[in-house]
Enzyme design. Structure first.
Site, PDB file in Angstrom:
ATOM      1  CG  ASN A 263      -2.746   4.173   1.190  1.00  0.00           C
ATOM      2  OD1 ASN A 263      -4.057   4.648   2.041  1.00  0.00           O
ATOM      3  ND2 ASN A 263      -1.921   3.127   1.382  1.00  0.00           N
TER       4      ASN A 263
ATOM      5  CB  SER B 249      -1.266   0.331   1.090  1.00  0.00           C
ATOM      6  OG  SER B 249      -0.228  -0.022   2.889  1.00  0.00           O
TER       7      SER B 249
ATOM      8  CG  HIS C 245      -2.426  -1.059  -3.058  1.00  0.00           C
ATOM      9  ND1 HIS C 245      -2.973   0.109  -2.966  1.00  0.00           N
ATOM     10  CD2 HIS C 245      -3.094  -1.599  -1.499  1.00  0.00           C
ATOM     11  CE1 HIS C 245      -3.927   0.299  -1.700  1.00  0.00           C
ATOM     12  NE2 HIS C 245      -3.349  -0.374  -1.090  1.00  0.00           N
TER      13      HIS C 245
ATOM     14  CD  GLU D  18      -3.711   3.624  -5.274  1.00  0.00           C
ATOM     15  OE1 GLU D  18      -4.179   5.219  -4.825  1.00  0.00           O
ATOM     16  OE2 GLU D  18      -2.598   2.987  -3.670  1.00  0.00           O
TER      17      GLU D  18
END
Length: 482
Positions: free
Chosen positions: A190, A119, A140, A152
């Site tokens: 993130n 991540s 991801h 992702e």
């Protein structure tokens, strides 16, 4: 290439979910764990997940049996010799991932694509440790993998031509939306989400507003699925802390340094839902409703939200000697307060959406006036959020830097506007992506709000992104779509 057989290494909650996703799409899956006990746990994850889907009518008994029949479980990595793709979902420790990929590089056929579900860790570092860096990529998934629609796809500077497109096409086969991003810590979701959550913790530390006030402002005012502290408790404070450290290690941006409050809670073992206590306790006592004593009010300046009429309809009356004076304003509120004969009565008012009223008290505002303002907002059908007289109050102070980060991300060529918007909608459940939000807020409003934040806090990242500033200067109201 045609992907038909996939290996998944690591069958915790995430890895088992990824294995299920591939099997649901008709691919053969070989799941690998370290030992028989971990393998049994992984099998249990898949069996329970598919059983829940069957109970809800999402799968028939026959479909469930077919999915489970496509998954082979083993404790030997050597069984991955002929797979077309391997995706790892082991714990987020870079040395462990590098060691695993070196082993997979030895075992798998040369054309096999090796993917990491990390991540936030650098995909390039994993790729460079192998003899096939061009066929190593990030893939991801989001938890729970069978439900969340976003993947992702993370390319590096050495990713071979065509591999990104192949993996994105595979994600589509899985029923997922793929967004293509560069190899930067945190990728898209993130990298945008965690600094916002960390910033909320900083505002709480500074006493700008309370935990509940900040959560109410972002959930009810902005329309986010959860407030930042409820979300931090759900993610796990330790996980958030680790991601912030990865971001800080790469950027050295002080906004990415985990907030001291976050560090204290993690050190104390208060990790959120997983430990039973985080920003919220295990059993919050019920709130006793406050008794209203306000009778009179005044509105200083234009009543841009029509609150005066709503309050008069509820039985309150304007007065020359009111319990509280409301001023619809951005800040600084104190500049309006000092014009009054009794500045202790003035409270700044900023309505967010149609549900939240931010009430900014100055250094001179009396507790009675602040309470009266809260009572009036409840009568008007708004949730009051008390805060200090600081730039951006709560919502703008949290929202505008997040939008600014998205503009910088796009301007760097790191990801497209469409992919950034899709990532935040699908990965976080936001009602709109950052560029969609910029469109309806207006670029000038966000630019000017960032300037006010920068003037007060002198935080370099709060300075408007050059692209944002240029578009406003050019008279453009929203980001042009190509």
């Amino acid at each position: 290439m045609a992907f038909e057989t996939v290996g998944v290494v690591g069958l915790g909650t995430m890895g088992a979910g990824i294995a299920e996703v591939f099997a649901r799409a008709g691919l053969r899956v070989i799941g690998v764990e370290a030992d028989a006990e971990a393998l049994a746990r992984g099998r249990g994850h898949v069996e329970r997940s598919t059983a829940r889907a069957a109970d809800r009518g999402k799968l028939t008994a026959g479909q469930r049996a077919e999915i489970l029949g496509r998954i082979t479980l083993t404790t030997s990595r050597e069984d991955l010799r002929e797979v077309d793709l391997v995706i790892e979902a082991i714990p987020e420790v870079l040395d462990h991932k590098v060691s695993l990929f070196q082993d997979l590089d030895r075992i798998c056929k040369p054309e096999t694509v090796l993917a990491t579900n990390t991540s936030s860790l650098p995909v390039t570092a994993v790729a460079a440790a192998t003899g096939r860096p061009g066929r190593v990529i990030g893939m991801h998934f989001f938890n729970p993998a069978p439900v969340m629609r976003l993947v992702e796809v993370v390319s590096t500077v050495v990713t071979a031509p065509g591999v990104t497109a192949e993996i994105s096409e595979l994600a589509g086969r899985l029923g997922k939306t793929a967004v293509s991003v560069g190899d930067r810590a945190g990728f898209v979701v993130n990298r945008l989400l965690l600094p916002y959550l960390n910033h909320a913790a900083v505002l709480l530390e500074l006493g700008i507003a309370t935990r509940d006030g900040i959560d109410d402002a972002m959930r009810l005012g902005v329309g986010l699925p959860m407030g930042p502290f409820a979300l931090l408790d759900l993610i796990g404070l330790d996980t958030a802390y680790e991601v912030m450290e990865v971001l800080f290690d790469e950027t050295r941006d002080r906004r990415h340094a985990p907030s001291p409050l976050l560090r204290e809670l993690v050190t104390a073992g208060l990790l959120g839902r997983k430990s039973g206590h985080g920003f919220y306790g295990p059993q919050e006592p019920p709130k006793e409703p406050e008794k209203s004593t306000v009778i009179t009010f005044a509105i200083d300046g234009p009543d841009v939200h029509g609150l005066g009429e709503r309050l008069r309809a509820a039985g309150f009356r304007p007065s020359d000697d009111p319990d509280t004076v409301l001023h619809c304003t951005d800040r600084p509120v104190i500049e309006h307060a000092v014009r009054l004969s009794d500045p202790a009565r003035l409270v700044g008012l900023h309505v967010v959406g149609d549900k939240v009223a931010e009430l900014a008290g100055t250094a001179l505002t009396s507790p009675r006036a602040a309470k009266a303002a809260r009572d009036l907002m409840r009568v008007a059908g708004l949730t009051p959020v008390s805060c200090k007289d600081r730039a951006g109050f709560v919502t703008d102070a949290l929202l505008f830097p997040y939008l600014n980060d998205a503009v910088r991300m796009y301007d760097s060529g790191y990801a497209s506007m469409a992919d950034i918007d899709a990532a935040m909608r699908l990965g976080c459940g936001y009602p709109a992506g950052p560029f969609e939000m910029l469109g309806y807020l207006g670029l000038a409003k966000v630019r000017d709000g960032l300037r006010a934040l920068y003037a007060e806090y002198r935080e370099p990242a709060f300075a408007p992104a050059p692209l944002l500033d240029q578009l406003v200067t050019a008279g453009v109201s929203e980001f042009p779509r190509s």
